[in-house]
Write a protein that holds these residues in place. Structure first.
Motif, PDB file in Angstrom:
ATOM      1  N   HIS A 267       0.875  -1.316   0.147  1.00  0.00           N
ATOM      2  CA  HIS A 267       0.051  -0.129   0.114  1.00  0.00           C
ATOM      3  C   HIS A 267       0.904   1.189   0.013  1.00  0.00           C
ATOM      4  O   HIS A 267       0.501   2.017  -0.635  1.00  0.00           O
ATOM      5  CB  HIS A 267      -0.944   0.093   1.278  1.00  0.00           C
ATOM      6  CG  HIS A 267      -2.175  -0.886   1.066  1.00  0.00           C
ATOM      7  ND1 HIS A 267      -3.103  -0.572   0.248  1.00  0.00           N
ATOM      8  CD2 HIS A 267      -2.565  -2.169   1.854  1.00  0.00           C
ATOM      9  CE1 HIS A 267      -4.230  -1.335   0.216  1.00  0.00           C
ATOM     10  NE2 HIS A 267      -3.842  -2.182   1.058  1.00  0.00           N
TER      11      HIS A 267
ATOM     12  N   ASP B 128      -0.780  -2.167  -6.470  1.00  0.00           N
ATOM     13  CA  ASP B 128      -2.362  -2.783  -6.259  1.00  0.00           C
ATOM     14  C   ASP B 128      -2.232  -4.142  -5.547  1.00  0.00           C
ATOM     15  O   ASP B 128      -1.309  -4.815  -5.795  1.00  0.00           O
ATOM     16  CB  ASP B 128      -2.931  -2.900  -7.721  1.00  0.00           C
ATOM     17  CG  ASP B 128      -3.340  -1.547  -8.366  1.00  0.00           C
ATOM     18  OD1 ASP B 128      -3.299  -0.394  -7.797  1.00  0.00           O
ATOM     19  OD2 ASP B 128      -3.560  -1.551  -9.623  1.00  0.00           O
TER      20      ASP B 128
ATOM     21  N   TRP C  52      -7.837  -6.913  -4.811  1.00  0.00           N
ATOM     22  CA  TRP C  52      -9.077  -6.370  -4.963  1.00  0.00           C
ATOM     23  C   TRP C  52      -9.042  -5.073  -5.938  1.00  0.00           C
ATOM     24  O   TRP C  52     -10.037  -5.017  -6.673  1.00  0.00           O
ATOM     25  CB  TRP C  52      -9.848  -6.059  -3.665  1.00  0.00           C
ATOM     26  CG  TRP C  52      -9.161  -4.994  -2.921  1.00  0.00           C
ATOM     27  CD1 TRP C  52      -8.381  -5.160  -1.958  1.00  0.00           C
ATOM     28  CD2 TRP C  52      -9.514  -3.575  -2.792  1.00  0.00           C
ATOM     29  NE1 TRP C  52      -7.874  -3.862  -1.438  1.00  0.00           N
ATOM     30  CE2 TRP C  52      -8.858  -2.910  -1.902  1.00  0.00           C
ATOM     31  CE3 TRP C  52     -10.146  -2.835  -3.942  1.00  0.00           C
ATOM     32  CZ2 TRP C  52      -8.478  -1.588  -1.900  1.00  0.00           C
ATOM     33  CZ3 TRP C  52     -10.401  -1.477  -3.719  1.00  0.00           C
ATOM     34  CH2 TRP C  52      -9.376  -0.933  -2.982  1.00  0.00           C
ATOM     35  N   GLN C  53      -8.019  -4.604  -6.062  1.00  0.00           N
ATOM     36  CA  GLN C  53      -7.820  -3.305  -6.732  1.00  0.00           C
ATOM     37  C   GLN C  53      -7.733  -3.852  -8.075  1.00  0.00           C
ATOM     38  O   GLN C  53      -8.441  -3.129  -9.055  1.00  0.00           O
ATOM     39  CB  GLN C  53      -6.666  -2.596  -6.288  1.00  0.00           C
ATOM     40  CG  GLN C  53      -6.718  -1.972  -4.972  1.00  0.00           C
ATOM     41  CD  GLN C  53      -5.547  -1.266  -4.310  1.00  0.00           C
ATOM     42  OE1 GLN C  53      -4.327  -1.787  -4.865  1.00  0.00           O
ATOM     43  NE2 GLN C  53      -5.362  -0.255  -3.459  1.00  0.00           N
ATOM     44  N   ARG C  54      -6.798  -4.647  -8.653  1.00  0.00           N
ATOM     45  CA  ARG C  54      -6.806  -5.174  -9.714  1.00  0.00           C
ATOM     46  C   ARG C  54      -7.908  -5.895 -10.356  1.00  0.00           C
ATOM     47  O   ARG C  54      -8.356  -5.525 -11.472  1.00  0.00           O
ATOM     48  CB  ARG C  54      -5.536  -6.242  -9.957  1.00  0.00           C
ATOM     49  CG  ARG C  54      -4.129  -5.497  -9.927  1.00  0.00           C
ATOM     50  CD  ARG C  54      -3.240  -6.421 -10.195  1.00  0.00           C
ATOM     51  NE  ARG C  54      -3.010  -7.885  -9.592  1.00  0.00           N
ATOM     52  CZ  ARG C  54      -2.415  -8.033  -8.341  1.00  0.00           C
ATOM     53  NH1 ARG C  54      -1.716  -6.977  -7.937  1.00  0.00           N
ATOM     54  NH2 ARG C  54      -2.685  -9.010  -7.794  1.00  0.00           N
TER      55      ARG C  54
ATOM     56  N   SER D  78     -11.346  -5.331  -9.411  1.00  0.00           N
ATOM     57  CA  SER D  78     -12.247  -4.609  -9.426  1.00  0.00           C
ATOM     58  C   SER D  78     -11.876  -3.668 -10.844  1.00  0.00           C
ATOM     59  O   SER D  78     -13.160  -3.367 -11.619  1.00  0.00           O
ATOM     60  CB  SER D  78     -12.547  -3.392  -8.444  1.00  0.00           C
ATOM     61  OG  SER D  78     -11.387  -2.890  -8.374  1.00  0.00           O
TER      62      SER D  78
ATOM     63  N   ARG E 265     -15.201  -1.493  -2.834  1.00  0.00           N
ATOM     64  CA  ARG E 265     -14.125  -0.852  -2.628  1.00  0.00           C
ATOM     65  C   ARG E 265     -13.408  -0.189  -3.972  1.00  0.00           C
ATOM     66  O   ARG E 265     -12.638   0.916  -3.904  1.00  0.00           O
ATOM     67  CB  ARG E 265     -13.087  -2.047  -1.899  1.00  0.00           C
ATOM     68  CG  ARG E 265     -13.773  -2.272  -0.716  1.00  0.00           C
ATOM     69  CD  ARG E 265     -12.808  -3.461  -0.252  1.00  0.00           C
ATOM     70  NE  ARG E 265     -11.473  -3.506   0.265  1.00  0.00           N
ATOM     71  CZ  ARG E 265     -10.717  -4.188   0.727  1.00  0.00           C
ATOM     72  NH1 ARG E 265     -10.843  -5.596   0.659  1.00  0.00           N
ATOM     73  NH2 ARG E 265      -9.361  -4.100   0.964  1.00  0.00           N
ATOM     74  N   GLY E 266     -13.527  -1.103  -4.979  1.00  0.00           N
ATOM     75  CA  GLY E 266     -12.744  -0.665  -6.328  1.00  0.00           C
ATOM     76  C   GLY E 266     -13.603   0.706  -6.705  1.00  0.00           C
ATOM     77  O   GLY E 266     -13.046   1.658  -7.247  1.00  0.00           O
TER      78      GLY E 266
ATOM     79  N   ARG F 236     -12.457   3.638  -4.246  1.00  0.00           N
ATOM     80  CA  ARG F 236     -11.200   3.806  -4.777  1.00  0.00           C
ATOM     81  C   ARG F 236     -10.992   4.729  -6.116  1.00  0.00           C
ATOM     82  O   ARG F 236     -10.145   5.789  -6.237  1.00  0.00           O
ATOM     83  CB  ARG F 236     -10.265   2.764  -4.771  1.00  0.00           C
ATOM     84  CG  ARG F 236      -8.872   2.857  -5.446  1.00  0.00           C
ATOM     85  CD  ARG F 236      -8.294   1.664  -5.249  1.00  0.00           C
ATOM     86  NE  ARG F 236      -6.858   1.854  -5.655  1.00  0.00           N
ATOM     87  CZ  ARG F 236      -6.166   1.540  -6.851  1.00  0.00           C
ATOM     88  NH1 ARG F 236      -7.130   1.229  -8.122  1.00  0.00           N
ATOM     89  NH2 ARG F 236      -4.863   1.795  -7.096  1.00  0.00           N
TER      90      ARG F 236
ATOM     91  N   ARG G 229      -9.724   8.719  -6.566  1.00  0.00           N
ATOM     92  CA  ARG G 229      -8.590   8.874  -7.219  1.00  0.00           C
ATOM     93  C   ARG G 229      -9.111   9.767  -8.564  1.00  0.00           C
ATOM     94  O   ARG G 229      -8.303  10.081  -9.676  1.00  0.00           O
ATOM     95  CB  ARG G 229      -7.979   7.574  -8.115  1.00  0.00           C
ATOM     96  CG  ARG G 229      -7.270   6.766  -6.941  1.00  0.00           C
ATOM     97  CD  ARG G 229      -7.243   5.363  -7.740  1.00  0.00           C
ATOM     98  NE  ARG G 229      -6.168   5.402  -8.671  1.00  0.00           N
ATOM     99  CZ  ARG G 229      -4.885   5.122  -8.666  1.00  0.00           C
ATOM    100  NH1 ARG G 229      -4.437   5.136  -7.578  1.00  0.00           N
ATOM    101  NH2 ARG G 229      -4.367   5.132  -9.853  1.00  0.00           N
TER     102      ARG G 229
END
Length: 281
Positions: free
Chosen positions: A169, A174, A177-179, A181, A212-213, A216, A220
């Protein structure tokens, strides 16, 4: 025409077609928006490419409103598959294969599936066997498979919490879950009623990762990605799946922000989905 000019023409044509789909969803415009887009184009090839870019979302006015999908539009979509044919065999899912061809294959499958459903009374369904496997090779139209159904779905692999995750982080790397989403956002044209498969199952299994995605992406200021992900949350909410937060305020925030026809179409589809009450398969 140079490659750069060609890419610009294709992008402009896709934006124009997305605007036509948005107008149709709002009940504005003619009854053959896709055909009119091709017939009125200075570059018919770019117009046909735009059909494949906008893809399954061309059917949103029919699925979520009162629009009838016209025979002229069906002919135009079919022509786009003839001019830009999908690969005969589907590419392997990442990480075995490259992501982009696999994503395109899924989007083509969605477009072909809805085309068959709206135009061919004999279109075959994709049955699910006792193990939950979607067994048909793809939508049938005119006796053949128009676009084969890819294998696999975006896989969510949440890393264990600990010092390594904290370092990731801090470094801006990433996590799973970031990738995941973002990848689901790239498949947002599949977030429509009437499409069933492994991707939809993946979305239903991970509403928290989608939430969450979406948050985020908003933080951003990546509003296009946020709009694509929130479509999945809207679809899940319409199906009665519990989601971590009410997506309606986020949809309204994105609507007020603006950002072009493509983003506006995603937001409008999400808003229509939230007004539905779908039965979860």
């Amino acid at each position: 025409m140079s490659p750069d000019q060609s890419q610009t023409a294709y992008a402009a044509s896709a934006a124009d077609l997305a605007l036509r789909a948005l107008d149709a969803l709002r009940g504005i415009g003619g009854t053959a928006m896709v055909a009119e887009h091709v017939e009125g184009a200075d570059d018919p090839k770019a117009a046909l490419a735009a059909i494949r870019v906008v893809g399954a979302d061309l059917f949103a006015p029919c699925l979520l409103g009162d629009t009838i999908f016209s025979p002229q539009d069906a002919a135009a979509v079919t022509q786009s598959f003839a001019v830009f044919p999908p690969a005969v065999s589907t590419p392997p899912p990442p990480p075995e294969g490259a992501a982009e061809p696999w994503l395109i294959a899924w989007r083509d499958w969605a477009t072909a599936t809805l085309l068959a459903r709206f135009t061919d009374p004999a279109a075959t369904a994709e049955p699910v066997d006792a193990l939950g496997t979607y067994g048909a090779p793809g939508p049938q139209l005119g006796g053949g498979v128009l676009a084969p159904r890819p294998a696999g779905a975006p896989a969510l692999s949440e890393p264990e919490q600990g010092p390594a995750t904290a370092s990731a982080h801090a470094a801006g790397i990433d996590t799973g879950w970031q990738r995941w989403s973002v990848r689901m956002g790239q498949l947002s044209p599949l977030a429509l009623p009437g499409l069933e498969g492994a991707v939809q199952d993946a979305a239903r299994a991970a509403p928290l990762a989608l939430a969450r995605g979406a948050v985020r992406a908003v933080l951003r200021r990546d509003f296009p990605t946020a709009a694509r992900i929130v479509r999945w949350l809207a679809l899940l909410s319409a199906e009665g799946v519990s989601v971590p937060f009410d997506p309606a305020p986020l949809v309204e925030h994105l609507r007020l922000h603006g950002g072009g026809p493509r983003l506006a179409l995603d937001v409008a589809i999400a808003a229509r989905l939230l007004a539905l009450n779908l039965e979860t398969p």
